[in-house]
Design an enzyme around this catalytic site. Structure first.
Site, PDB file in Angstrom:
ATOM      1  N   GLY A 187       0.767  -1.219   0.101  1.00 25.58           N
ATOM      2  CA  GLY A 187      -0.003   0.254   0.146  1.00 25.58           C
ATOM      3  C   GLY A 187       0.745   1.263  -0.052  1.00 25.58           C
ATOM      4  O   GLY A 187       0.325   2.343   0.398  1.00 25.58           O
ATOM      5  N   SER A 188       2.130   1.321  -0.633  1.00 21.64           N
ATOM      6  CA  SER A 188       2.777   2.495  -0.655  1.00 21.64           C
ATOM      7  C   SER A 188       2.349   3.731  -1.449  1.00 21.64           C
ATOM      8  O   SER A 188       2.462   4.630  -1.438  1.00 21.64           O
ATOM      9  CB  SER A 188       4.290   2.302  -0.749  1.00 21.64           C
ATOM     10  OG  SER A 188       4.286   1.930  -2.380  1.00 21.64           O
ATOM     11  N   ASN A 189       1.426   3.207  -2.541  1.00 18.96           N
ATOM     12  CA  ASN A 189       0.804   4.327  -3.343  1.00 18.96           C
ATOM     13  C   ASN A 189      -0.312   4.885  -2.661  1.00 18.96           C
ATOM     14  O   ASN A 189      -0.776   6.040  -2.795  1.00 18.96           O
ATOM     15  CB  ASN A 189       0.239   3.553  -4.657  1.00 18.96           C
ATOM     16  CG  ASN A 189       1.493   3.586  -5.812  1.00 18.96           C
ATOM     17  OD1 ASN A 189       1.987   4.549  -6.308  1.00 18.96           O
ATOM     18  ND2 ASN A 189       2.291   2.409  -6.153  1.00 18.96           N
ATOM     19  N   ARG A 246      -5.904  -8.250  -8.980  1.00 17.98           N
ATOM     20  CA  ARG A 246      -7.003  -9.147  -9.744  1.00 17.98           C
ATOM     21  C   ARG A 246      -7.441  -8.330 -11.065  1.00 17.98           C
ATOM     22  O   ARG A 246      -7.640  -7.102 -11.073  1.00 17.98           O
ATOM     23  CB  ARG A 246      -7.905  -9.617  -9.043  1.00 17.98           C
ATOM     24  CG  ARG A 246      -7.616 -10.701  -7.756  1.00 17.98           C
ATOM     25  CD  ARG A 246      -8.391 -11.067  -6.900  1.00 17.98           C
ATOM     26  NE  ARG A 246      -8.003 -11.808  -5.755  1.00 17.98           N
ATOM     27  CZ  ARG A 246      -7.956 -13.196  -5.689  1.00 17.98           C
ATOM     28  NH1 ARG A 246      -8.749 -13.845  -6.484  1.00 17.98           N
ATOM     29  NH2 ARG A 246      -7.370 -13.800  -4.604  1.00 17.98           N
ATOM     30  N   ASN A 259      -5.814   2.696 -12.758  1.00 15.80           N
ATOM     31  CA  ASN A 259      -4.872   1.892 -12.360  1.00 15.80           C
ATOM     32  C   ASN A 259      -3.531   2.350 -12.375  1.00 15.80           C
ATOM     33  O   ASN A 259      -3.301   3.229 -13.116  1.00 15.80           O
ATOM     34  CB  ASN A 259      -4.878   0.585 -12.882  1.00 15.80           C
ATOM     35  CG  ASN A 259      -3.650  -0.799 -12.241  1.00 15.80           C
ATOM     36  OD1 ASN A 259      -3.811  -0.708 -11.133  1.00 15.80           O
ATOM     37  ND2 ASN A 259      -3.262  -1.030 -13.393  1.00 15.80           N
ATOM     38  N   HIS A 283       0.526   1.259 -13.084  1.00 16.28           N
ATOM     39  CA  HIS A 283       1.437   0.231 -13.653  1.00 16.28           C
ATOM     40  C   HIS A 283       2.713   0.656 -13.707  1.00 16.28           C
ATOM     41  O   HIS A 283       3.088   1.654 -14.135  1.00 16.28           O
ATOM     42  CB  HIS A 283       0.908  -0.352 -14.875  1.00 16.28           C
ATOM     43  CG  HIS A 283       1.542  -1.575 -15.404  1.00 16.28           C
ATOM     44  ND1 HIS A 283       1.382  -2.861 -14.986  1.00 16.28           N
ATOM     45  CD2 HIS A 283       2.415  -1.608 -16.283  1.00 16.28           C
ATOM     46  CE1 HIS A 283       1.903  -3.706 -15.597  1.00 16.28           C
ATOM     47  NE2 HIS A 283       2.894  -3.056 -16.320  1.00 16.28           N
TER      48      HIS A 283
END
Ligand code: GRF
Length: 197
Positions: free
Chosen positions: A15-17, A96, A112, A114
């Protein structure tokens, strides 16, 4: 001043973002509110971090598949996000594939991050793919989510150099520094109404 952008965060990992997003909110640099944090991994750091901040944090049992949620679980996920009244669904290390129930419930409202310059290196461990390919530059991308694997429209990217002697760990760490700048920056654009959701 616009009302805060209501976020629903999904993550499977440390969860660093999410942390970078939460810190930008706390610092007054992002006009947003985290309504709920949801994980398919009961022990994920992202849930711990959310709970420590007093945020609503929910574990969602994923069911029998590895790469997607069981359809009933995905319906529960949609219900949680709808109940939390979120404007935007933010995938932050969510491992997922997103399927029809969620895509249809939040059209063009799921994003998202990436760890590559998409369309290069979609899929898992993109930093390892970059090292194997021998490129001297990679980066990170924020994109809309569609039914493909990292195929949705690109919103923004930051390039990151690959250094000689980089290991998967050193390269991923450098990409993550860029991610932690990019995600809050993109969310600021949504919060300011420069991007619609
Ligand atoms: C990030 O590298 C992101 O690009 C990828 O998964 C990783 C999540 O890291 N989708 P974290 O859980 O936010 O630290």
């Amino acid at each position: 001043m616009q009302s805060p952008l209501r976020l629903g965060i999904l993550g499977s990992g440390k969860g660093s973002n999410f942390r970078a997003i939460a810190e930008a909110i706390d610092a007054g640099k992002l006009n947003a509110e985290v309504r709920v944090v949801i994980s398919d991994v009961e022990t994920a750091g992202i849930l711990e971090f959310a709970r420590a901040r007093g945020l609503r944090a929910e574990y969602l049992a994923p069911g029998r598949f590895k790469t997607k949620l069981e359809p009933e679980a995905e319906e529960r996920l949609v219900k949680l996000l709808k109940e939390a009244d979120v404007d935007l669904v933010v995938l932050a290390g969510y491992m997922r594939m997103v399927k029809a129930p969620l895509l249809e419930a939040f059209p063009r409202r799921i994003i998202n991050i990436h760890p590559s310059l998409l369309p290069q290196f979609p899929g898992l461990e993109a930093w390892k793919q970059a090292l194997l390919a021998g490129v001297n530059e990679t980066g990170c991308t924020v994109h809309y989510v569609d039914s493909g694997m990292d195929t949705g429209e690109v919103i923004a990217q930051i390039a990151v150099p690959v250094h000689e002697g980089d290991t998967p760990e050193t390269l991923h760490a450098r990409i993550q520094v860029a991610e932690h700048a990019l995600y809050p920056m993109v969310l600021r654009q949504f919060a300011a109404g420069e991007r619609e959701c």
